[in-house]
Design a protein around this motif. Structure first.
Motif, PDB file in Angstrom:
ATOM      1  N   ALA A  23      -6.494  -9.447   7.511  1.00 19.08           N
ATOM      2  CA  ALA A  23      -6.280  -8.265   6.585  1.00 19.08           C
ATOM      3  C   ALA A  23      -7.317  -7.929   5.708  1.00 19.08           C
ATOM      4  N   TRP A  24      -8.136  -8.849   5.477  1.00 20.62           N
ATOM      5  CA  TRP A  24      -9.203  -8.506   4.718  1.00 20.62           C
ATOM      6  C   TRP A  24     -10.212  -7.243   4.931  1.00 20.62           C
ATOM      7  N   GLN A  25     -10.394  -7.092   6.348  1.00 16.63           N
ATOM      8  CA  GLN A  25     -11.272  -6.184   6.749  1.00 16.63           C
ATOM      9  C   GLN A  25     -10.300  -4.685   6.956  1.00 16.63           C
ATOM     10  N   MET A  26      -9.086  -4.606   6.594  1.00 11.92           N
ATOM     11  CA  MET A  26      -8.400  -3.180   6.626  1.00 11.92           C
ATOM     12  C   MET A  26      -8.612  -2.281   5.484  1.00 11.92           C
ATOM     13  N   PRO A  27      -8.823  -2.596   4.147  1.00 13.20           N
ATOM     14  CA  PRO A  27      -9.512  -1.675   3.295  1.00 13.20           C
ATOM     15  C   PRO A  27     -10.854  -0.931   3.440  1.00 13.20           C
ATOM     16  N   LYS A  28     -11.635  -1.815   3.903  1.00 13.11           N
ATOM     17  CA  LYS A  28     -12.913  -1.464   4.405  1.00 13.11           C
ATOM     18  C   LYS A  28     -12.791  -0.271   5.646  1.00 13.11           C
ATOM     19  N   ASN A  29     -11.917  -0.823   6.581  1.00 11.36           N
ATOM     20  CA  ASN A  29     -11.836   0.200   7.818  1.00 11.36           C
ATOM     21  C   ASN A  29     -11.310   1.386   7.423  1.00 11.36           C
ATOM     22  N   ALA A  30     -10.544   1.341   6.728  1.00 14.91           N
ATOM     23  CA  ALA A  30      -9.625   2.579   6.272  1.00 14.91           C
ATOM     24  C   ALA A  30     -10.774   3.631   5.396  1.00 14.91           C
ATOM     25  N   TYR A  31     -11.442   3.018   4.473  1.00  9.43           N
ATOM     26  CA  TYR A  31     -12.554   3.786   3.901  1.00  9.43           C
ATOM     27  C   TYR A  31     -13.641   4.404   4.851  1.00  9.43           C
ATOM     28  N   THR A  73       0.681  -1.422  -0.024  1.00  5.96           N
ATOM     29  CA  THR A  73       0.046   0.230  -0.186  1.00  5.96           C
ATOM     30  C   THR A  73       0.725   1.321   0.138  1.00  5.96           C
ATOM     31  N   GLY A  74       2.300   1.109   0.144  1.00 10.55           N
ATOM     32  CA  GLY A  74       2.767   2.307   0.366  1.00 10.55           C
ATOM     33  C   GLY A  74       2.452   3.071   1.313  1.00 10.55           C
ATOM     34  N   ASP A  75       2.267   4.309   1.087  1.00 14.01           N
ATOM     35  CA  ASP A  75       1.713   5.255   2.317  1.00 14.01           C
ATOM     36  C   ASP A  75       0.265   5.465   2.178  1.00 14.01           C
ATOM     37  N   PHE A  76      -0.435   4.669   1.259  1.00 14.98           N
ATOM     38  CA  PHE A  76      -1.861   4.969   0.960  1.00 14.98           C
ATOM     39  C   PHE A  76      -3.009   4.531   2.170  1.00 14.98           C
ATOM     40  N   ILE A  77      -2.429   3.185   2.574  1.00 14.77           N
ATOM     41  CA  ILE A  77      -3.084   2.652   3.822  1.00 14.77           C
ATOM     42  C   ILE A  77      -2.022   2.150   4.712  1.00 14.77           C
ATOM     43  N   GLN A  78      -1.808   2.478   5.934  1.00 15.93           N
ATOM     44  CA  GLN A  78      -1.297   2.120   7.039  1.00 15.93           C
ATOM     45  C   GLN A  78      -1.875   1.282   8.039  1.00 15.93           C
ATOM     46  N   ILE A  79      -1.250   0.529   8.743  1.00 15.03           N
ATOM     47  CA  ILE A  79      -1.964  -0.255   9.880  1.00 15.03           C
ATOM     48  C   ILE A  79      -1.496   0.388  11.412  1.00 15.03           C
ATOM     49  N   ALA A  80      -2.582   0.660  12.170  1.00 18.12           N
ATOM     50  CA  ALA A  80      -2.573   1.030  13.586  1.00 18.12           C
ATOM     51  C   ALA A  80      -1.800  -0.013  14.385  1.00 18.12           C
ATOM     52  N   PRO A  81      -1.047   0.348  15.421  1.00 15.77           N
ATOM     53  CA  PRO A  81      -0.670  -0.598  16.470  1.00 15.77           C
ATOM     54  C   PRO A  81      -1.549  -1.692  16.849  1.00 15.77           C
ATOM     55  N   GLU A  82      -0.844  -2.779  16.933  1.00 10.61           N
ATOM     56  CA  GLU A  82      -1.773  -4.096  17.506  1.00 10.61           C
ATOM     57  C   GLU A  82      -2.789  -4.365  16.436  1.00 10.61           C
ATOM     58  N   ASN A  83      -2.639  -3.801  15.168  1.00  9.46           N
ATOM     59  CA  ASN A  83      -3.798  -4.210  14.094  1.00  9.46           C
ATOM     60  C   ASN A  83      -5.148  -3.937  14.312  1.00  9.46           C
ATOM     61  N   THR A  84      -5.118  -2.845  15.301  1.00 10.44           N
ATOM     62  CA  THR A  84      -6.580  -2.767  15.750  1.00 10.44           C
ATOM     63  C   THR A  84      -7.424  -1.992  14.548  1.00 10.44           C
ATOM     64  N   HIS A  85      -6.892  -1.317  13.706  1.00 12.45           N
ATOM     65  CA  HIS A  85      -7.597  -0.843  12.482  1.00 12.45           C
ATOM     66  C   HIS A  85      -6.650  -0.220  11.611  1.00 12.45           C
ATOM     67  N   ALA A  86      -7.229   0.444  10.597  1.00 14.84           N
ATOM     68  CA  ALA A  86      -6.260   0.929   9.393  1.00 14.84           C
ATOM     69  C   ALA A  86      -5.935   2.281   9.554  1.00 14.84           C
ATOM     70  N   VAL A  87      -5.164   2.930   9.102  1.00 14.48           N
ATOM     71  CA  VAL A  87      -4.891   4.383   9.095  1.00 14.48           C
ATOM     72  C   VAL A  87      -4.594   4.879   7.802  1.00 14.48           C
ATOM     73  N   VAL A  88      -5.295   6.056   7.414  1.00 10.01           N
ATOM     74  CA  VAL A  88      -5.203   6.540   6.006  1.00 10.01           C
ATOM     75  C   VAL A  88      -3.889   7.358   6.173  1.00 10.01           C
ATOM     76  N   GLY A  89      -3.134   7.139   5.002  1.00 10.32           N
ATOM     77  CA  GLY A  89      -1.684   7.862   5.063  1.00 10.32           C
ATOM     78  C   GLY A  89      -1.772   9.252   4.962  1.00 10.32           C
ATOM     79  N   TRP A  90      -0.603   9.711   5.352  1.00 19.70           N
ATOM     80  CA  TRP A  90      -0.203  11.094   5.412  1.00 19.70           C
ATOM     81  C   TRP A  90      -0.773  12.083   4.390  1.00 19.70           C
ATOM     82  N   ASN A  91      -1.226  13.244   4.878  1.00 21.06           N
ATOM     83  CA  ASN A  91      -2.134  14.220   4.169  1.00 21.06           C
ATOM     84  C   ASN A  91      -1.219  15.446   3.740  1.00 21.06           C
TER      85      ASN A  91
END
Length: 240
Positions: free
Chosen positions: A219-227, A164-182
């Motif tokens: 990981a399947w849930q992370m793209p949905k979570n980021a959106y 994902t590069g910086d487009f989607i990142q992962i929060a500590p402990e895989n709790t949720h996705a993080v949208v990349g730097w803006n």
């Protein structure tokens, strides 16, 4: 560090570095995803490639133009690797333009002056399926986080990887996705939101971001979570 069969992290937090670099043992070569930000990270990559018996590097995919991902591109190219990136990134590395912005450090002018320009060997002109060293990639061009970003999908070791590069990142402990730097000079929040929506239907087995930890399970849930998180943030800004 081995993440799956034929897939390795060769630079990143585990090696006292902020920037992830991935190595793929492909059927016809070794592919790097990104290159690190300076000489020290180049050395970390080379140490880990040697440890795992990988090399020489035959191809480098640049996820986007920020200098902490592409600084060592010219060096790997001199050693025989083909540089692969989107058109906007090809322009950035050829001209050392402002798209290289090094947002983590105050030494931006130093890094731009020391950046070695290079010409991309292969420019990804459109979203689609590409063969790189015998490895099949489904490559999506994104322009929200930065112009010419690449989100790459590939089946590695029997698992679907999403780089994902910086487009989607992962929060500590895989709790949720993080949208990349803006903070990119061309950051476009509406385009970013649209691209997140388009990617939200994907269900990878692994998410491999440009910084921080990887998500190797659920990981399947992370793209949905980021959106969803980006959508909620947009709603909050419109309705404070």
């Amino acid at each position: 560090m081995q993440l799956a069969k034929n897939l390795y992290t060769v630079c990143g937090y585990a090696y006292s570095s902020q920037d992830n670099v991935y190595a793929i043992q492909a059927p016809h070569g070794v592919i790097l995803v990104d290159t690190g930000t300076d000489d020290r990270e180049y050395d970390i990559v080379q140490e880990n490639l040697a440890y795992w018996g990988l090399g020489p590097v035959t191809h480098v995919i640049l996820s986007h133009a920020h200098i902490n991902h592409c600084f060592n591109a010219a060096r790997f190219q001199r050693e025989g690797a083909q540089i692969i990136c989107a058109e906007a990134v090809a322009d950035a590395i050829a001209t050392a333009s402002d798209r290289l912005i090094d947002y983590h450090r105050t030494s931006f002018s130093y890094h731009v002056k020391s950046f070695t320009r290079c010409t991309a060997d292969r420019v990804i002109a459109a979203t689609g399926i590409y063969d790189i060293a015998g490895q099949t990639f489904d490559i999506r061009i994104t322009n929200g986080h930065s112009k010419g970003g690449l989100v790459c999908f590939s089946s590695i070791g029997g698992r679907q990887a999403m780089f994902t590069g910086d487009f989607i990142q992962i929060a500590p402990e895989n709790t949720h996705a993080v949208v990349g730097w803006n903070g990119d000079i061309e950051y476009d929040p509406q385009v970013c939101l649209t691209e997140l929506q388009q990617l939200s239907v994907e269900e990878p087995d692994m998410i491999l971001p440009g910084h921080g930890q990887q998500c190797l399970r659920d990981a399947w849930q992370m793209p949905k979570n980021a959106y969803v998180r980006a959508l909620r943030a947009t709603h909050r800004s419109l309705n404070p």
